[in-house]
Design an enzyme around this catalytic site. Sequence first.
Site, PDB file in Angstrom:
ATOM      1  N   HIS B  83       0.846  -1.192   0.000  1.00 50.12           N
ATOM      2  CA  HIS B  83       0.000   0.000   0.000  1.00 50.12           C
ATOM      3  C   HIS B  83       0.879   1.238   0.000  1.00 50.12           C
ATOM      4  O   HIS B  83       1.830   1.336   0.776  1.00 50.12           O
ATOM      5  CB  HIS B  83      -0.913   0.033   1.226  1.00 50.12           C
ATOM      6  CG  HIS B  83      -1.778   1.257   1.242  1.00 50.12           C
ATOM      7  ND1 HIS B  83      -2.953   1.346   0.530  1.00 50.12           N
ATOM      8  CD2 HIS B  83      -1.609   2.458   1.840  1.00 50.12           C
ATOM      9  CE1 HIS B  83      -3.478   2.542   0.709  1.00 50.12           C
ATOM     10  NE2 HIS B  83      -2.689   3.238   1.503  1.00 50.12           N
ATOM     11  N   ASP B 162     -15.362   1.972   6.975  1.00 48.15           N
ATOM     12  CA  ASP B 162     -14.256   2.825   6.535  1.00 48.15           C
ATOM     13  C   ASP B 162     -14.666   3.687   5.349  1.00 48.15           C
ATOM     14  O   ASP B 162     -14.346   4.870   5.289  1.00 48.15           O
ATOM     15  CB  ASP B 162     -13.045   1.983   6.160  1.00 48.15           C
ATOM     16  CG  ASP B 162     -11.981   2.834   5.501  1.00 48.15           C
ATOM     17  OD1 ASP B 162     -11.438   3.696   6.201  1.00 48.15           O
ATOM     18  OD2 ASP B 162     -11.725   2.673   4.298  1.00 48.15           O
ATOM     19  N   ARG B 169     -14.942  12.222   6.508  1.00 48.32           N
ATOM     20  CA  ARG B 169     -13.715  12.955   6.851  1.00 48.32           C
ATOM     21  C   ARG B 169     -13.358  13.948   5.758  1.00 48.32           C
ATOM     22  O   ARG B 169     -12.895  15.051   6.027  1.00 48.32           O
ATOM     23  CB  ARG B 169     -12.557  11.977   7.067  1.00 48.32           C
ATOM     24  CG  ARG B 169     -12.639  11.241   8.401  1.00 48.32           C
ATOM     25  CD  ARG B 169     -11.680  10.066   8.437  1.00 48.32           C
ATOM     26  NE  ARG B 169     -10.310  10.489   8.173  1.00 48.32           N
ATOM     27  CZ  ARG B 169      -9.370   9.712   7.634  1.00 48.32           C
ATOM     28  NH1 ARG B 169      -9.660   8.476   7.278  1.00 48.32           N
ATOM     29  NH2 ARG B 169      -8.160  10.174   7.446  1.00 48.32           N
ATOM     30  N   SER B 184      -7.790   3.601   8.704  1.00 50.96           N
ATOM     31  CA  SER B 184      -8.437   3.492   7.398  1.00 50.96           C
ATOM     32  C   SER B 184      -7.649   2.574   6.466  1.00 50.96           C
ATOM     33  O   SER B 184      -8.219   1.695   5.810  1.00 50.96           O
ATOM     34  CB  SER B 184      -8.567   4.888   6.792  1.00 50.96           C
ATOM     35  OG  SER B 184      -9.074   4.813   5.485  1.00 50.96           O
ATOM     36  N   LYS B 188      -8.644  -1.831   5.789  1.00 52.51           N
ATOM     37  CA  LYS B 188      -8.866  -2.341   4.427  1.00 52.51           C
ATOM     38  C   LYS B 188      -7.861  -3.447   4.104  1.00 52.51           C
ATOM     39  O   LYS B 188      -8.221  -4.505   3.613  1.00 52.51           O
ATOM     40  CB  LYS B 188      -8.709  -1.207   3.405  1.00 52.51           C
ATOM     41  CG  LYS B 188      -9.954  -0.361   3.245  1.00 52.51           C
ATOM     42  CD  LYS B 188      -9.812   0.650   2.121  1.00 52.51           C
ATOM     43  CE  LYS B 188      -8.708   1.635   2.403  1.00 52.51           C
ATOM     44  NZ  LYS B 188      -9.129   3.028   2.363  1.00 52.51           N
TER      45      LYS B 188
END
Lengths: 435, 435
Positions: B83, B162, B169, B184, B188
């Site tokens: 990620h 999320d 947000r 967050s 995931k």
Amino acid sequence: MIIPQWIIEKKRDGLELSRDEINAFIDGYHRETIPDYQMAALAMAIYLKGMSFEETAFLTEAMMATGQKLDTSSLTLPVCDKHSTGGIGDKVSLILGPLAAACGVAVPMISGRGLGITGGTLDKLESIPGYRTDLSEEELVEVVRKTGCCIVGQTSRLAPADKKLYGLRDVTGTVPSIPLITASIMCKKMSEGLQALVLDVKVGRGAFMKDLDQARELARNMVRVGRQMNTPVAALISRMDAPLGRCIGNALEVKESIDFLKGGVEGALWEVTRECTATMITLTHPDTSIEQARTQVDEALHSGRGLEVFREMVRAQQGDPDVCDHPDRLLPQASDIEEIPATSDGWVVDVDADAVGRAVLVLGGGRTRSEENIDHAVGISHLVQIGEHIHSGHPLYHLHSNHSDRAEKAKELLDNAITLGDSAPKSESVIIERL
Amino acid sequence: MIIPQWIIEKKRDGLELSRDEINAFIDGYHRETIPDYQMAALAMAIYLKGMSFEETAFLTEAMMATGQKLDTSSLTLPVCDKHSTGGIGDKVSLILGPLAAACGVAVPMISGRGLGITGGTLDKLESIPGYRTDLSEEELVEVVRKTGCCIVGQTSRLAPADKKLYGLRDVTGTVPSIPLITASIMCKKMSEGLQALVLDVKVGRGAFMKDLDQARELARNMVRVGRQMNTPVAALISRMDAPLGRCIGNALEVKESIDFLKGGVEGALWEVTRECTATMITLTHPDTSIEQARTQVDEALHSGRGLEVFREMVRAQQGDPDVCDHPDRLLPQASDIEEIPATSDGWVVDVDADAVGRAVLVLGGGRTRSEENIDHAVGISHLVQIGEHIHSGHPLYHLHSNHSDRAEKAKELLDNAITLGDSAPKSESVIIERL
């Protein structure tokens, strides 16, 4: 173009918002182009990052601008009101309104309901059979014109954004914020078309503000906002560690107020009421000294003119004016009244307002959520006062209840609320400061 | 019983929330018993008061618990993902996924869309005719089983709270909060049923995190949350001051990725891609050293096996696999391509990723609101790289546009984005740290 989240981010980062930004946000919130969740995020950012005095004044103006201003031009007397930040047994408004009116002040008072342990003036007055608190703006002014005083609830035309924001703050942990409290109080009061305003800022364990520094900051903020709007504002800071008066509970406080207007005055309740009323007189009659004003208040009380204004106000608001003569018969009564005796001799050195407030809440005399109903009859009367000497067996208070289990819970809460000592406590003025 | 505003008040006052409190709040938000405005107030309180590591881990778990975990039990290869916190020209996922798969790692990658100046992997892949990013969980696993790699969008079954919170947000000024970002990302990724995870935390003017301390804190938090959940997590912190690669814009980045997989590798893009892929190999194959892993990545690239996985992945996701052979013909092309020449000789000492990102946004290649459509064809190619020497008249970049007024605006933004100097800049590794 103003992007709501940019304004939120600016406040989040501790920067100062401009008048245009505050206006756009509040106006958008009022018109529902800005949703509750953005207002909630901004309120939390304001809570945690604060607001400068200028921002607080802009916020007050912006909330006023979402509604109208009361048209008091038909009133010939000078228009003044008092606002208290709320406490336990605080029935000052019920007495002060009529007394001020009897001294030549027009009082169009917009009051609130109780929430949590703090009582509300509207709930108290609604104990009187028939009494209407939901008058229109025009009816409010007409009652003031006829009787000198009128006490009603918030209308949808005066500062509507405040009503919406208050409900949101209540459920988002953003109530005890000095700029938000200041703007909320001042936008409502400044919408009443006043020439002057007196503030009674409570501090202590039975009040919103637990410490003196916070209370001072709130008082100073409100005074400055008023002055910014060319309205003279005076503030008293008064102690709210012990309840004000001997009765706590809606109908019981109305009865105490009527007794008071018949001349049965004493202690802290009289001190606060007299000083606030006298200050309303000096603010609206600049040639009158504070000593002269106090004398006028005393005369209005002892002559019975204050009681007469109260009677006429009740009548004009469709309540039964005979309540002044037969409060016990006309006000709701609890099914069970119990005397709770002292178990030892001693001087009353402390009465815990917070515990007393909780006990009345448990009895059903207050509400924990704004949509709850309340029981007007229940509460506490004959509460001993700090500085009194009592003997074992003498009642500490009378408990008025409609449910035996609630009564037990209330008595438990009150078990340690009253402290007896071996010697008389030092006598202290309930008024701590004047601003 | 858990009262939402009490939890908000606790965090507002800087206290630590319990696992039960966090679970109850997130579960209530997911089930819509807790409204957006309470979540918004809590998010702002978290933004301003922070969260301990334990609270962040509880928040991650609570958000995972609102959905399911991907069932990867049918996969025989070890499952790992990477990620990136996002940057300009960051097409690492498109290259790394196929390369890792070619080295014996199963990669079920759930990616996002671009927002603001940061591009999104899904938007890039959707430049390929027919490519579907909306596969079901079962289809995702099946594509990984067949080809080794699959890149899709967030589904409604994995960590749905999320998705909802992220949208909130975005409009309440609560995006750049380390605990909220950590939870967050990690909820995931941890829902993908991984055995290991590699994080590429970007820092610099083209990244979310502008300073190294913040990037380090975010990286450490994510590594700890992963370990808490018994998943080995490695993090690289990499520089995002200049764009990664020569192309920025969706279809242009796909073309660059394909060229890259054909062996046309260079610079920072190769450094980050190679290191992240090698780390995925070592995490999932503990007997393999990092040097051996790097060699495996080089071989997967130069043998063309990486490109073959990419081709099969595109085919399995219903895209046209011929894009690998004819990217110029099959990817969308802008109507106007302009070469922007240098006006002097010099060494490229700086390329401002933020300005480049804004220029692509202005061209229509990104979105300012999540519901906007984007233009896949536009962007920048042939961008000069830091350390290159160029002559006056040589192109600094090619601008691909579909609207002449947008092209003018973009060129203005890029006017000062590229800095030429008199001497070669010091060569720096794009990878700053490994955690």
